[in-house]
Design a protein around this motif. Structure first.
Motif, PDB file in Angstrom:
ATOM      1  N   ILE A  55       0.854  -1.171   0.000  1.00  0.00           N
ATOM      2  CA  ILE A  55       0.000   0.000   0.000  1.00  0.00           C
ATOM      3  C   ILE A  55       0.894   1.227   0.000  1.00  0.00           C
ATOM      4  O   ILE A  55       2.094   1.155   0.236  1.00  0.00           O
ATOM      5  CB  ILE A  55      -0.942   0.037   1.218  1.00  0.00           C
ATOM      6  CG1 ILE A  55      -0.133   0.244   2.517  1.00  0.00           C
ATOM      7  CG2 ILE A  55      -1.815  -1.207   1.300  1.00  0.00           C
ATOM      8  CD1 ILE A  55      -0.971   0.692   3.689  1.00  0.00           C
ATOM      9  N   ASP A  56       0.289   2.377  -0.261  1.00  0.00           N
ATOM     10  CA  ASP A  56       0.980   3.658  -0.125  1.00  0.00           C
ATOM     11  C   ASP A  56       0.696   4.135   1.294  1.00  0.00           C
ATOM     12  O   ASP A  56      -0.370   4.676   1.581  1.00  0.00           O
ATOM     13  CB  ASP A  56       0.446   4.638  -1.169  1.00  0.00           C
ATOM     14  CG  ASP A  56       1.170   5.979  -1.143  1.00  0.00           C
ATOM     15  OD1 ASP A  56       1.747   6.315  -0.091  1.00  0.00           O
ATOM     16  OD2 ASP A  56       1.133   6.692  -2.157  1.00  0.00           O
ATOM     17  N   PHE A  57       1.646   3.919   2.195  1.00  0.00           N
ATOM     18  CA  PHE A  57       1.402   4.152   3.611  1.00  0.00           C
ATOM     19  C   PHE A  57       1.134   5.625   3.909  1.00  0.00           C
ATOM     20  O   PHE A  57       0.266   5.954   4.730  1.00  0.00           O
ATOM     21  CB  PHE A  57       2.589   3.655   4.442  1.00  0.00           C
ATOM     22  CG  PHE A  57       2.307   3.568   5.919  1.00  0.00           C
ATOM     23  CD1 PHE A  57       1.400   2.632   6.408  1.00  0.00           C
ATOM     24  CD2 PHE A  57       2.944   4.412   6.817  1.00  0.00           C
ATOM     25  CE1 PHE A  57       1.128   2.540   7.767  1.00  0.00           C
ATOM     26  CE2 PHE A  57       2.686   4.323   8.175  1.00  0.00           C
ATOM     27  CZ  PHE A  57       1.780   3.389   8.653  1.00  0.00           C
ATOM     28  N   TYR A  60      -2.241  -4.359  10.769  1.00  0.00           N
ATOM     29  CA  TYR A  60      -1.312  -4.829   9.739  1.00  0.00           C
ATOM     30  C   TYR A  60      -0.448  -6.022  10.153  1.00  0.00           C
ATOM     31  O   TYR A  60      -0.014  -6.795   9.300  1.00  0.00           O
ATOM     32  CB  TYR A  60      -0.393  -3.693   9.293  1.00  0.00           C
ATOM     33  CG  TYR A  60      -1.088  -2.668   8.436  1.00  0.00           C
ATOM     34  CD1 TYR A  60      -1.532  -2.989   7.159  1.00  0.00           C
ATOM     35  CD2 TYR A  60      -1.300  -1.383   8.907  1.00  0.00           C
ATOM     36  CE1 TYR A  60      -2.175  -2.061   6.370  1.00  0.00           C
ATOM     37  CE2 TYR A  60      -1.945  -0.439   8.113  1.00  0.00           C
ATOM     38  CZ  TYR A  60      -2.381  -0.786   6.847  1.00  0.00           C
ATOM     39  OH  TYR A  60      -3.021   0.148   6.071  1.00  0.00           O
ATOM     40  N   SER A  84      -4.980   1.426   0.014  1.00  0.00           N
ATOM     41  CA  SER A  84      -4.700   2.456   1.021  1.00  0.00           C
ATOM     42  C   SER A  84      -5.989   3.136   1.470  1.00  0.00           C
ATOM     43  O   SER A  84      -6.201   3.387   2.660  1.00  0.00           O
ATOM     44  CB  SER A  84      -3.726   3.494   0.464  1.00  0.00           C
ATOM     45  OG  SER A  84      -2.510   2.900   0.073  1.00  0.00           O
ATOM     46  N   ASP A  85      -6.858   3.432   0.504  1.00  0.00           N
ATOM     47  CA  ASP A  85      -8.137   4.072   0.828  1.00  0.00           C
ATOM     48  C   ASP A  85      -9.037   3.146   1.638  1.00  0.00           C
ATOM     49  O   ASP A  85      -9.698   3.578   2.593  1.00  0.00           O
ATOM     50  CB  ASP A  85      -8.862   4.492  -0.465  1.00  0.00           C
ATOM     51  CG  ASP A  85      -8.180   5.649  -1.163  1.00  0.00           C
ATOM     52  OD1 ASP A  85      -7.475   6.424  -0.482  1.00  0.00           O
ATOM     53  OD2 ASP A  85      -8.351   5.788  -2.383  1.00  0.00           O
ATOM     54  N   ASP A 129      -8.044   0.666   3.578  1.00  0.00           N
ATOM     55  CA  ASP A 129      -7.473   0.517   4.920  1.00  0.00           C
ATOM     56  C   ASP A 129      -7.760   1.737   5.783  1.00  0.00           C
ATOM     57  O   ASP A 129      -8.085   1.610   6.966  1.00  0.00           O
ATOM     58  CB  ASP A 129      -5.965   0.283   4.835  1.00  0.00           C
ATOM     59  CG  ASP A 129      -5.614  -1.125   4.366  1.00  0.00           C
ATOM     60  OD1 ASP A 129      -6.542  -1.954   4.244  1.00  0.00           O
ATOM     61  OD2 ASP A 129      -4.423  -1.384   4.125  1.00  0.00           O
ATOM     62  N   SER A 163      -6.038  -6.339   8.228  1.00  0.00           N
ATOM     63  CA  SER A 163      -5.780  -6.271   6.791  1.00  0.00           C
ATOM     64  C   SER A 163      -6.126  -7.569   6.069  1.00  0.00           C
ATOM     65  O   SER A 163      -6.459  -7.549   4.885  1.00  0.00           O
ATOM     66  CB  SER A 163      -4.323  -5.883   6.528  1.00  0.00           C
ATOM     67  OG  SER A 163      -3.431  -6.805   7.123  1.00  0.00           O
ATOM     68  N   HIS A 208      -0.141   7.811   1.831  1.00  0.00           N
ATOM     69  CA  HIS A 208      -1.493   8.024   1.295  1.00  0.00           C
ATOM     70  C   HIS A 208      -2.534   7.564   2.316  1.00  0.00           C
ATOM     71  O   HIS A 208      -3.508   8.282   2.596  1.00  0.00           O
ATOM     72  CB  HIS A 208      -1.633   7.228  -0.012  1.00  0.00           C
ATOM     73  CG  HIS A 208      -2.942   7.363  -0.708  1.00  0.00           C
ATOM     74  ND1 HIS A 208      -3.046   7.611  -2.054  1.00  0.00           N
ATOM     75  CD2 HIS A 208      -4.217   7.257  -0.266  1.00  0.00           C
ATOM     76  CE1 HIS A 208      -4.315   7.657  -2.412  1.00  0.00           C
ATOM     77  NE2 HIS A 208      -5.056   7.436  -1.338  1.00  0.00           N
ATOM     78  N   MET A 209      -2.315   6.386   2.864  1.00  0.00           N
ATOM     79  CA  MET A 209      -3.258   5.844   3.842  1.00  0.00           C
ATOM     80  C   MET A 209      -3.349   6.745   5.075  1.00  0.00           C
ATOM     81  O   MET A 209      -4.444   7.058   5.553  1.00  0.00           O
ATOM     82  CB  MET A 209      -2.829   4.432   4.249  1.00  0.00           C
ATOM     83  CG  MET A 209      -3.836   3.685   5.131  1.00  0.00           C
ATOM     84  SD  MET A 209      -3.830   4.166   6.877  1.00  0.00           S
ATOM     85  CE  MET A 209      -2.205   3.606   7.366  1.00  0.00           C
ATOM     86  N   GLU A 261      -2.346  -0.047  -5.216  1.00  0.00           N
ATOM     87  CA  GLU A 261      -1.813   0.534  -3.979  1.00  0.00           C
ATOM     88  C   GLU A 261      -2.736   1.628  -3.439  1.00  0.00           C
ATOM     89  O   GLU A 261      -2.959   1.735  -2.231  1.00  0.00           O
ATOM     90  CB  GLU A 261      -0.422   1.127  -4.225  1.00  0.00           C
ATOM     91  CG  GLU A 261       0.677   0.093  -4.357  1.00  0.00           C
ATOM     92  CD  GLU A 261       2.057   0.734  -4.426  1.00  0.00           C
ATOM     93  OE1 GLU A 261       2.143   1.976  -4.284  1.00  0.00           O
ATOM     94  OE2 GLU A 261       3.035   0.008  -4.613  1.00  0.00           O
ATOM     95  N   ASP A 262      -3.268   2.446  -4.349  1.00  0.00           N
ATOM     96  CA  ASP A 262      -4.123   3.556  -3.933  1.00  0.00           C
ATOM     97  C   ASP A 262      -5.432   3.070  -3.316  1.00  0.00           C
ATOM     98  O   ASP A 262      -5.842   3.538  -2.249  1.00  0.00           O
ATOM     99  CB  ASP A 262      -4.434   4.466  -5.127  1.00  0.00           C
ATOM    100  CG  ASP A 262      -3.235   5.272  -5.576  1.00  0.00           C
ATOM    101  OD1 ASP A 262      -2.371   5.553  -4.727  1.00  0.00           O
ATOM    102  OD2 ASP A 262      -3.161   5.612  -6.767  1.00  0.00           O
TER     103      ASP A 262
END
Length: 202
Positions: free
Chosen positions: A6-8, A109, A84-85, A87, A118, A10-11, A80-81
């Motif tokens: 994921i993009d951490f 996680y 992230s959303d 999560d 997750s 971003h999350m 990934e986006d």
């Protein structure tokens, strides 16, 4: 644990928006624009550009749109986006978030021994939307917000059609509820069938 990237950052940014909203219950626009709704609206521009530049059928446009949302193909709403959303929205609903962010993230996680973790991200987000029909409806409502789309995608907002909105909303709801999709793999140039449920466990 699932081996999912994921993009951490971003999350965390999206999670912060949900956290602040949960504290105040006040937002100028739908708080989901900080997460999945904003990314979905941005992706709408890619759908519009592809449609206007190519003579494609509705089925071809649906396949192309499916190939952009939540896959490894390069897009504004990549795998990934969207993970992230998902999560961020899931974590925002965990009770311990208000008292211990670090432990909440570890539990989600790393521990993976709770219902909301997750490993179960899709079960949790499906419970949020309740049904594919609700996910479709919510996506359509987001994409039909003309004021916000004019701000997020000003160059193409005037070219939006109801069919664009329906096709992208269908892609989103199918992804959330993990239905099989036929997608176009940009790297190979081939149309392939993927089982999202199986793909998310790899």
């Amino acid at each position: 644990k699932q081996n999912q990237e994921i993009d951490f950052i971003h999350m965390l940014t999206t999670l912060n928006a949900y956290y602040l909203y949960n504290q105040t219950k006040s937002s100028i626009i739908d708080v989901n624009y900080a997460g999945w709704a904003g990314d979905l609206t941005t992706l709408l521009e890619e759908v519009i550009i592809y449609r206007t530049n190519n003579n494609v059928s509705n089925k071809e446009l649906q396949i192309y749109t499916d190939s952009l949302l939540g896959t490894n193909n390069i897009s504004t709403f990549s795998k990934e986006d969207i993970l992230s959303d998902i999560d961020a929205l899931n974590i925002s609903k965990i009770d311990t978030l208000n008292t211990n962010l670090y432990q909440t993230l570890i539990d989600y996680y790393e521990t993976n021994n709770t219902i909301n973790c997750s490993n179960n991200r899709f079960l949790t987000i499906q419970d949020h939307f309740k049904s594919k029909e609700n996910a479709l409806k919510d996506a359509k409502n987001i994409l039909n917000n003309k004021l916000v789309t004019q701000m997020i995608i000003p160059n193409t907002s005037s070219k939006i059609t109801e069919n664009d909105i329906l096709i992208l909303s269908e892609s989103f709801s199918k992804y959330i509820f993990k239905e099989k999709q036929e997608i176009f793999d940009i790297k190979s140039g081939q149309t392939i069938n993927i089982d999202i449920k199986q793909n998310e466990t790899n």
